[in-house]
Design a protein around this motif. Structure first.
Motif, PDB file in Angstrom:
ATOM      1  N   ILE A 124      25.361 -19.918  41.358  1.00  0.00           N
ATOM      2  CA  ILE A 124      24.960 -20.243  39.977  1.00  0.00           C
ATOM      3  C   ILE A 124      25.054 -21.742  39.752  1.00  0.00           C
ATOM      4  O   ILE A 124      24.140 -22.366  39.203  1.00  0.00           O
ATOM      5  CB  ILE A 124      25.843 -19.474  38.972  1.00  0.00           C
ATOM      6  CG1 ILE A 124      25.503 -17.976  38.999  1.00  0.00           C
ATOM      7  CG2 ILE A 124      25.651 -20.019  37.567  1.00  0.00           C
ATOM      8  CD1 ILE A 124      26.446 -17.117  38.178  1.00  0.00           C
ATOM      9  N   ARG A 125      26.169 -22.350  40.174  1.00  0.00           N
ATOM     10  CA  ARG A 125      26.312 -23.803  40.032  1.00  0.00           C
ATOM     11  C   ARG A 125      25.241 -24.541  40.846  1.00  0.00           C
ATOM     12  O   ARG A 125      24.679 -25.547  40.395  1.00  0.00           O
ATOM     13  CB  ARG A 125      27.698 -24.230  40.491  1.00  0.00           C
ATOM     14  CG  ARG A 125      28.815 -23.923  39.516  1.00  0.00           C
ATOM     15  CD  ARG A 125      30.076 -24.689  39.892  1.00  0.00           C
ATOM     16  NE  ARG A 125      31.123 -24.511  38.907  1.00  0.00           N
ATOM     17  CZ  ARG A 125      32.075 -23.593  38.974  1.00  0.00           C
ATOM     18  NH1 ARG A 125      32.100 -22.755  40.018  1.00  0.00           N
ATOM     19  NH2 ARG A 125      32.998 -23.495  38.039  1.00  0.00           N
ATOM     20  N   GLU A 126      24.971 -24.038  42.040  1.00  0.00           N
ATOM     21  CA  GLU A 126      24.012 -24.711  42.914  1.00  0.00           C
ATOM     22  C   GLU A 126      22.597 -24.649  42.345  1.00  0.00           C
ATOM     23  O   GLU A 126      21.878 -25.658  42.339  1.00  0.00           O
ATOM     24  CB  GLU A 126      24.052 -24.061  44.299  1.00  0.00           C
ATOM     25  CG  GLU A 126      23.117 -24.704  45.311  1.00  0.00           C
ATOM     26  CD  GLU A 126      23.233 -24.055  46.679  1.00  0.00           C
ATOM     27  OE1 GLU A 126      22.275 -24.189  47.475  1.00  0.00           O
ATOM     28  OE2 GLU A 126      24.278 -23.423  46.946  1.00  0.00           O
ATOM     29  N   VAL A 127      22.180 -23.481  41.871  1.00  0.00           N
ATOM     30  CA  VAL A 127      20.812 -23.313  41.365  1.00  0.00           C
ATOM     31  C   VAL A 127      20.641 -24.003  40.015  1.00  0.00           C
ATOM     32  O   VAL A 127      19.673 -24.737  39.792  1.00  0.00           O
ATOM     33  CB  VAL A 127      20.456 -21.817  41.267  1.00  0.00           C
ATOM     34  CG1 VAL A 127      19.118 -21.637  40.565  1.00  0.00           C
ATOM     35  CG2 VAL A 127      20.404 -21.199  42.654  1.00  0.00           C
ATOM     36  N   LEU A 128      21.579 -23.783  39.084  1.00  0.00           N
ATOM     37  CA  LEU A 128      21.437 -24.347  37.744  1.00  0.00           C
ATOM     38  C   LEU A 128      21.693 -25.850  37.712  1.00  0.00           C
ATOM     39  O   LEU A 128      21.293 -26.516  36.758  1.00  0.00           O
ATOM     40  CB  LEU A 128      22.374 -23.641  36.767  1.00  0.00           C
ATOM     41  CG  LEU A 128      22.165 -22.129  36.602  1.00  0.00           C
ATOM     42  CD1 LEU A 128      23.044 -21.590  35.485  1.00  0.00           C
ATOM     43  CD2 LEU A 128      20.702 -21.794  36.332  1.00  0.00           C
ATOM     44  N   GLY A 129      22.368 -26.362  38.724  1.00  0.00           N
ATOM     45  CA  GLY A 129      22.621 -27.798  38.779  1.00  0.00           C
ATOM     46  C   GLY A 129      21.645 -28.553  39.648  1.00  0.00           C
ATOM     47  O   GLY A 129      21.823 -29.743  39.892  1.00  0.00           O
ATOM     48  N   ALA A 130      20.588 -27.864  40.122  1.00  0.00           N
ATOM     49  CA  ALA A 130      19.614 -28.514  40.996  1.00  0.00           C
ATOM     50  C   ALA A 130      18.724 -29.474  40.211  1.00  0.00           C
ATOM     51  O   ALA A 130      18.659 -29.432  38.976  1.00  0.00           O
ATOM     52  CB  ALA A 130      18.761 -27.460  41.697  1.00  0.00           C
ATOM     53  N   ASP A 131      18.039 -30.345  40.946  1.00  0.00           N
ATOM     54  CA  ASP A 131      17.082 -31.257  40.316  1.00  0.00           C
ATOM     55  C   ASP A 131      15.959 -30.453  39.668  1.00  0.00           C
ATOM     56  O   ASP A 131      15.613 -29.353  40.110  1.00  0.00           O
ATOM     57  CB  ASP A 131      16.495 -32.217  41.359  1.00  0.00           C
ATOM     58  CG  ASP A 131      17.553 -33.168  41.903  1.00  0.00           C
ATOM     59  OD1 ASP A 131      18.575 -33.359  41.208  1.00  0.00           O
ATOM     60  OD2 ASP A 131      17.366 -33.681  43.028  1.00  0.00           O
ATOM     61  N   GLN A 132      15.391 -31.031  38.614  1.00  0.00           N
ATOM     62  CA  GLN A 132      14.292 -30.435  37.855  1.00  0.00           C
ATOM     63  C   GLN A 132      14.712 -29.226  37.016  1.00  0.00           C
ATOM     64  O   GLN A 132      13.874 -28.604  36.371  1.00  0.00           O
ATOM     65  CB  GLN A 132      13.141 -30.003  38.800  1.00  0.00           C
ATOM     66  CG  GLN A 132      12.656 -31.065  39.762  1.00  0.00           C
ATOM     67  CD  GLN A 132      12.158 -32.309  39.045  1.00  0.00           C
ATOM     68  OE1 GLN A 132      11.569 -32.216  37.978  1.00  0.00           O
ATOM     69  NE2 GLN A 132      12.414 -33.469  39.633  1.00  0.00           N
TER      70      GLN A 132
END
Length: 292
Positions: free
Chosen positions: A123-131
């Motif tokens: 969740i942190r990785e996907v929601l904190g990604a660029d764009q």
């Protein structure tokens, strides 16, 4: 008697052994046959099965889709607006052998702890990604984000023998310390919009009022002009009548004008006039005859 005494315990032991060697696998579960902690057999089909009594044991696992609620975490999207997120997942035990080897005797409790850690990380990785902005997370486009979280979590959870069926974001809220500032900003924006609407309303009211005032002035001016025209025409007609009357009988016209002068001068119940008796004002009152 001695033979009977030996046979009955033997039959009891045999019956208990036979009962201990049989077990039933329900259609809603899978089972592992363990011997001294080692996997000896896998029972995935429902029905009656056999094990070695007192040596082997049966461990059962639920084969249905299970639910897991994750802990609430904070994420920081690319626009640096922190959000408080919690999610839930649907999963099932896909491979009981991998599952047993991964969690051992910890069972579902330990597996859910590890799966929850995997979900929070993804969740942190996907929601904190660029764009990925907070607006994207709060919009309808977050369905695509949930699919990405599920796919990434599934690939890692397979090592635990688990298949992640679905992941859903339950809540995506601002942290409590940011809510007041956000509400204040929203309130200021709404107040500004309201002030703009009031200003536009006042401007429209001024235009309507000015138009109404101009219409009143124009209407009154037109009415006054028409009244002056009518009054002038009436005065002209009256003067014409007077002139005609004067031309027909000047003496009667003079008498009529004197009566009008008396009427205008002696109005009210307490009128007083001081003048000499031989004043021309009383010529027609003193004369007892009208000159021919």
């Amino acid at each position: 008697m001695r033979l009977t005494t030996l046979i009955i315990p033997a039959l009891v032991v045999a019956a208990v052994g036979a009962m201990s060697s049989l077990f039933v696998v329900d259609e809603r579960e899978k089972a592992l046959v363990l011997q001294f902690g080692q996997i000896r057999d896998v029972k995935e089909e429902p029905g009656l099965s056999v094990k070695i009594p007192f040596i082997q044991e049966v461990v059962r696992y639920d084969d249905r889709i299970l639910s897991l609620d994750t802990d609430t975490i904070e994420v920081t999207p690319s626009d640096d607006r922190r959000l408080v997120v919690d999610a839930f997942a649907r999963y099932r035990i896909a491979d009981v052998v991998k599952f047993r080897q991964a969690v051992g005797a910890g069972g579902v409790r330990l597996a859910e702890e590890r799966l929850s850690s995997i979900l929070n990380s993804k969740i942190r990785e996907v929601l904190g990604a660029d764009q990925v902005t907070s607006d994207t997370i709060l919009s309808e486009n977050r369905a695509e984000l949930m699919v990405r979280i599920r796919n990434q979590s599934r690939s890692e959870a397979l090592g635990l023998g688990l298949d992640v069926v679905d992941v859903r974001l339950k809540q995506t809220n601002l942290p409590s310390q940011n809510l007041n500032a956000t509400f204040a900003r929203m309130r200021a924006e709404r107040e500004r919009e309201a002030a703009d609407e009031v200003a536009r309303g006042n401007e429209a009211a001024q235009r309507v009022r000015a138009l109404a005032d101009r219409t009143v002035v124009e209407t009154l001016s037109e009415a006054e002009r028409e009244a002056q025209v009518v009054r002038g025409e009436a005065d002209a007609e009256r003067n014409g009548i007077f002139a005609e009357a004067f031309g027909a009988d000047p003496e009667f016209f003079a008498f009529y004008r004197s009566l009008q002068a008396y009427e205008n001068a002696l109005q009210g119940s307490n009128s007083s006039m001081v003048m000499t008796p031989d004043s021309e004002f009383f010529d027609y009152l003193k004369s007892d005859q009208v000159s021919q």
